[in-house]
Design a protein around this motif. Structure first.
Motif, PDB file in Angstrom:
ATOM      1  N   GLY A 114       0.749  -1.337  -0.072  1.00 14.45           N
ATOM      2  CA  GLY A 114       0.034   0.092  -0.043  1.00 14.45           C
ATOM      3  C   GLY A 114       0.747   1.381   0.037  1.00 14.45           C
ATOM      4  N   LEU A 115       2.029   1.027  -0.117  1.00 12.14           N
ATOM      5  CA  LEU A 115       2.965   2.310  -0.019  1.00 12.14           C
ATOM      6  C   LEU A 115       3.621   2.631  -1.454  1.00 12.14           C
ATOM      7  CD1 LEU A 115       5.439   1.351   3.148  1.00 12.14           C
ATOM      8  CD2 LEU A 115       3.391   2.810   2.954  1.00 12.14           C
ATOM      9  N   ASP A 116       3.679   3.674  -1.875  1.00 12.54           N
ATOM     10  CA  ASP A 116       3.984   4.097  -3.219  1.00 12.54           C
ATOM     11  C   ASP A 116       5.606   4.744  -3.138  1.00 12.54           C
ATOM     12  OD1 ASP A 116       3.805   4.932  -5.838  1.00 12.54           O
ATOM     13  OD2 ASP A 116       2.940   6.554  -5.433  1.00 12.54           O
ATOM     14  N   PHE A 117       6.391   3.844  -3.306  1.00 14.06           N
ATOM     15  CA  PHE A 117       7.826   4.515  -3.314  1.00 14.06           C
ATOM     16  C   PHE A 117       8.738   3.457  -3.914  1.00 14.06           C
ATOM     17  CE2 PHE A 117       7.589   2.164   0.614  1.00 14.06           C
ATOM     18  CZ  PHE A 117       8.802   1.645   0.646  1.00 14.06           C
ATOM     19  N   GLY A 118       9.822   3.987  -4.244  1.00 14.54           N
ATOM     20  CA  GLY A 118      10.825   2.969  -4.857  1.00 14.54           C
ATOM     21  C   GLY A 118      10.590   2.565  -6.297  1.00 14.54           C
ATOM     22  N   LYS A 119      11.328   1.613  -6.768  1.00 14.81           N
ATOM     23  CA  LYS A 119      11.101   0.959  -8.179  1.00 14.81           C
ATOM     24  C   LYS A 119      10.367  -0.318  -8.157  1.00 14.81           C
ATOM     25  CE  LYS A 119      14.651   3.475 -10.364  1.00 14.81           C
ATOM     26  NZ  LYS A 119      15.991   3.535 -11.141  1.00 14.81           N
TER      27      LYS A 119
END
Length: 124
Positions: A114-119
């Motif tokens: 549910g997290l929006d970060f990284g690739k």
């Protein structure tokens, strides 16, 4: 299918290689920008760290109580030993290959955070 490893110590030329690989639609390529004379010693470090990561991740999974309501969650996060000379190879071996190893060795699955970060890495 095989894997293509490309390396050039010149970062500007590596950018051109990346562009050409994308343009040609090649998806099985690892590209790095390190002094080629150092590749054997970097590879040994990566392999040692990957084995340690395999063991640590399996131990964390084994700590979860499978018969609990949720079965437990393990969050796997790494930082590379090759901070200054991070290569695509080290990213794959220290992360995706370790997760793949755990998926094959234990009855586990990937779940969204549910997290929006990284690739994006693994998607299944």
């Amino acid at each position: 299918m095989g894997m293509l490893f490309a390396n050039d110590a010149n970062k500007e030329r590596v950018q051109a290689v990346v562009g050409n690989v994308h343009r040609m639609g090649i998806t099985n390529t690892v590209i790095s920008d390190v002094d080629g004379r150092r590749l054997p010693e970097d590879e040994a470090d990566i392999l040692r760290c990957s084995q340690l990561q395999n063991e640590l991740l399996l131990a964390a999974i084994d700590c979860c109580i499978a018969k609990s309501k949720t079965g437990g969650y393990v969050v796997y996060s790494t930082c590379s030993v090759l901070v200054r000379e991070k290569t695509a190879l080290s990213i794959v071996e220290e992360n995706e290959w370790v997760v793949d190893y755990a998926l094959k060795k234990r009855n586990v699955k990937l779940v969204p955070t549910g997290l929006d970060f990284g690739k994006d890495g693994f998607t299944k």
